[in-house]
Design a protein around this motif. Structure first.
Motif, PDB file in Angstrom:
ATOM      1  N   LEU A 154       0.839  -1.198   0.000  1.00  0.00           N
ATOM      2  CA  LEU A 154       0.000   0.000   0.000  1.00  0.00           C
ATOM      3  C   LEU A 154       0.877   1.252   0.000  1.00  0.00           C
ATOM      4  O   LEU A 154       0.621   2.191  -0.751  1.00  0.00           O
ATOM      5  N   ALA A 155       1.913   1.253   0.821  1.00  0.00           N
ATOM      6  CA  ALA A 155       2.828   2.410   0.861  1.00  0.00           C
ATOM      7  C   ALA A 155       3.480   2.617  -0.501  1.00  0.00           C
ATOM      8  O   ALA A 155       3.582   3.758  -0.977  1.00  0.00           O
ATOM      9  N   ALA A 156       3.889   1.535  -1.134  1.00  0.00           N
ATOM     10  CA  ALA A 156       4.493   1.644  -2.473  1.00  0.00           C
ATOM     11  C   ALA A 156       3.477   2.189  -3.473  1.00  0.00           C
ATOM     12  O   ALA A 156       3.809   3.023  -4.317  1.00  0.00           O
ATOM     13  N   GLU A 157       2.242   1.738  -3.369  1.00  0.00           N
ATOM     14  CA  GLU A 157       1.169   2.214  -4.252  1.00  0.00           C
ATOM     15  C   GLU A 157       0.918   3.710  -4.037  1.00  0.00           C
ATOM     16  O   GLU A 157       0.756   4.466  -4.994  1.00  0.00           O
ATOM     17  N   LEU A 158       0.897   4.145  -2.780  1.00  0.00           N
ATOM     18  CA  LEU A 158       0.665   5.558  -2.478  1.00  0.00           C
ATOM     19  C   LEU A 158       1.816   6.434  -2.976  1.00  0.00           C
ATOM     20  O   LEU A 158       1.606   7.582  -3.347  1.00  0.00           O
ATOM     21  N   ARG A 159       3.016   5.864  -3.026  1.00  0.00           N
ATOM     22  CA  ARG A 159       4.158   6.624  -3.529  1.00  0.00           C
ATOM     23  C   ARG A 159       4.088   6.849  -5.038  1.00  0.00           C
ATOM     24  O   ARG A 159       4.847   7.645  -5.582  1.00  0.00           O
ATOM     25  N   LEU A 160       3.173   6.189  -5.721  1.00  0.00           N
ATOM     26  CA  LEU A 160       2.987   6.422  -7.157  1.00  0.00           C
ATOM     27  C   LEU A 160       2.278   7.753  -7.420  1.00  0.00           C
ATOM     28  O   LEU A 160       2.330   8.274  -8.525  1.00  0.00           O
ATOM     29  N   VAL A 161       1.620   8.272  -6.399  1.00  0.00           N
ATOM     30  CA  VAL A 161       0.971   9.582  -6.505  1.00  0.00           C
ATOM     31  C   VAL A 161       2.062  10.646  -6.437  1.00  0.00           C
ATOM     32  O   VAL A 161       2.946  10.586  -5.579  1.00  0.00           O
ATOM     33  N   ASP A 162       2.008  11.611  -7.326  1.00  0.00           N
ATOM     34  CA  ASP A 162       2.995  12.693  -7.284  1.00  0.00           C
ATOM     35  C   ASP A 162       2.922  13.410  -5.942  1.00  0.00           C
ATOM     36  O   ASP A 162       1.831  13.759  -5.473  1.00  0.00           O
ATOM     37  N   VAL A 163       4.072  13.635  -5.341  1.00  0.00           N
ATOM     38  CA  VAL A 163       4.118  14.278  -4.039  1.00  0.00           C
ATOM     39  C   VAL A 163       3.479  15.660  -4.089  1.00  0.00           C
ATOM     40  O   VAL A 163       2.858  16.100  -3.117  1.00  0.00           O
ATOM     41  N   ILE A 164       3.589  16.339  -5.218  1.00  0.00           N
ATOM     42  CA  ILE A 164       2.985  17.674  -5.340  1.00  0.00           C
ATOM     43  C   ILE A 164       1.464  17.595  -5.209  1.00  0.00           C
ATOM     44  O   ILE A 164       0.829  18.527  -4.697  1.00  0.00           O
ATOM     45  N   ASP A 165       0.873  16.476  -5.650  1.00  0.00           N
ATOM     46  CA  ASP A 165      -0.569  16.311  -5.473  1.00  0.00           C
ATOM     47  C   ASP A 165      -0.924  16.187  -3.997  1.00  0.00           C
ATOM     48  O   ASP A 165      -1.879  16.815  -3.523  1.00  0.00           O
ATOM     49  N   PHE A 166      -0.144  15.397  -3.261  1.00  0.00           N
ATOM     50  CA  PHE A 166      -0.380  15.303  -1.814  1.00  0.00           C
ATOM     51  C   PHE A 166      -0.210  16.670  -1.155  1.00  0.00           C
ATOM     52  O   PHE A 166      -1.006  17.057  -0.294  1.00  0.00           O
ATOM     53  N   VAL A 167       0.820  17.402  -1.543  1.00  0.00           N
ATOM     54  CA  VAL A 167       1.045  18.738  -0.978  1.00  0.00           C
ATOM     55  C   VAL A 167      -0.172  19.629  -1.226  1.00  0.00           C
ATOM     56  O   VAL A 167      -0.679  20.290  -0.319  1.00  0.00           O
ATOM     57  N   ALA A 168      -0.664  19.624  -2.455  1.00  0.00           N
ATOM     58  CA  ALA A 168      -1.826  20.459  -2.796  1.00  0.00           C
ATOM     59  C   ALA A 168      -3.064  20.033  -2.015  1.00  0.00           C
ATOM     60  O   ALA A 168      -3.792  20.872  -1.473  1.00  0.00           O
ATOM     61  N   PHE A 169      -3.325  18.728  -1.956  1.00  0.00           N
ATOM     62  CA  PHE A 169      -4.515  18.245  -1.240  1.00  0.00           C
ATOM     63  C   PHE A 169      -4.456  18.601   0.237  1.00  0.00           C
ATOM     64  O   PHE A 169      -5.470  18.990   0.834  1.00  0.00           O
ATOM     65  N   VAL A 170      -3.282  18.476   0.844  1.00  0.00           N
ATOM     66  CA  VAL A 170      -3.144  18.810   2.265  1.00  0.00           C
ATOM     67  C   VAL A 170      -3.278  20.316   2.457  1.00  0.00           C
ATOM     68  O   VAL A 170      -4.036  20.785   3.313  1.00  0.00           O
ATOM     69  N   ARG A 171      -2.577  21.077   1.657  1.00  0.00           N
ATOM     70  CA  ARG A 171      -2.592  22.546   1.797  1.00  0.00           C
ATOM     71  C   ARG A 171      -3.987  23.121   1.606  1.00  0.00           C
ATOM     72  O   ARG A 171      -4.399  24.029   2.317  1.00  0.00           O
ATOM     73  N   LEU A 172      -4.725  22.580   0.622  1.00  0.00           N
ATOM     74  CA  LEU A 172      -6.064  23.076   0.327  1.00  0.00           C
ATOM     75  C   LEU A 172      -7.159  22.337   1.100  1.00  0.00           C
ATOM     76  O   LEU A 172      -8.340  22.586   0.894  1.00  0.00           O
ATOM     77  N   GLU A 173      -6.736  21.425   1.984  1.00  0.00           N
ATOM     78  CA  GLU A 173      -7.650  20.625   2.805  1.00  0.00           C
ATOM     79  C   GLU A 173      -8.664  19.859   1.957  1.00  0.00           C
ATOM     80  O   GLU A 173      -9.836  19.750   2.306  1.00  0.00           O
ATOM     81  N   HIS A 174      -8.196  19.301   0.860  1.00  0.00           N
ATOM     82  CA  HIS A 174      -9.022  18.442   0.007  1.00  0.00           C
ATOM     83  C   HIS A 174      -8.850  16.998   0.464  1.00  0.00           C
ATOM     84  O   HIS A 174      -8.347  16.143  -0.270  1.00  0.00           O
ATOM     85  N   PHE A 175      -9.300  16.738   1.695  1.00  0.00           N
ATOM     86  CA  PHE A 175      -9.088  15.430   2.300  1.00  0.00           C
ATOM     87  C   PHE A 175      -9.907  14.332   1.622  1.00  0.00           C
ATOM     88  O   PHE A 175      -9.536  13.163   1.678  1.00  0.00           O
TER      89      PHE A 175
END
Length: 143
Positions: free
Chosen positions: A23-44
């Motif tokens: 699962l961790a390996a699968e989640l790492r396939l998501v671009d880190v910038i997308d995670f940054v944006a989702f967290v910053r904009l609270e798009h949980f």
């Protein structure tokens, strides 16, 4: 020497970390910038969708879910770390934990754990957790 509680917590974290390594390996396939944006904009909700779709490859439905909290450690002089609050629930065991994803590693930190049937022996509770994890997995043909 580690106290008994810490020793059992570490054993449970190792069990969980081993169970979610794909699962961790699968989640790492998501671009880190997308995670940054989702967290910053609270798009949980977006993070919840990613966790859901990634976990359904390895776990039975409803076992793992995003717990509506995430952080990103992003500094100029270091690689980013994405921390996701997740919840495991199966077989009478519930564990809330933090999954930290870095570029080439992952870490698990259990923050809360409960058992429907509590045994006075912490080792028995750890074995119940191991059994719940094993039963929660979608088995591959090789398993």
């Amino acid at each position: 020497m580690l106290d008994i509680r810490k020793r059992h917590t570490l054993a449970r974290e190792r069990l969980l970390a081993e169970a979610i390594k794909e699962l961790a390996a699968e989640l790492r396939l998501v671009d880190v910038i997308d995670f940054v944006a989702f967290v910053r904009l609270e798009h949980f909700g977006n993070i919840a969708d990613i966790v859901h779709s990634s976990s359904e490859l390895y776990f039975k439905p409803g076992v793992l879910r995003f717990a509506d909290s995430a952080e990103v450690d992003l500094a100029w002089n270091s690689k980013p770390i994405v921390a996701l609050a997740l919840q495991f629930r199966h077989g009478g065991v519930e564990a809330h934990f933090r999954l930290e994803l870095a570029s080439a590693s992952a870490a698990v930190d259990i923050t809360y754990m409960s058992f429907d049937v509590v045994d006075g022996d912490p080792e028995a509770n750890t074995q119940a957790f191991a059994a719940a994890i094993k039963d929660s997995r979608i088995l591959d043909e090789d398993d």
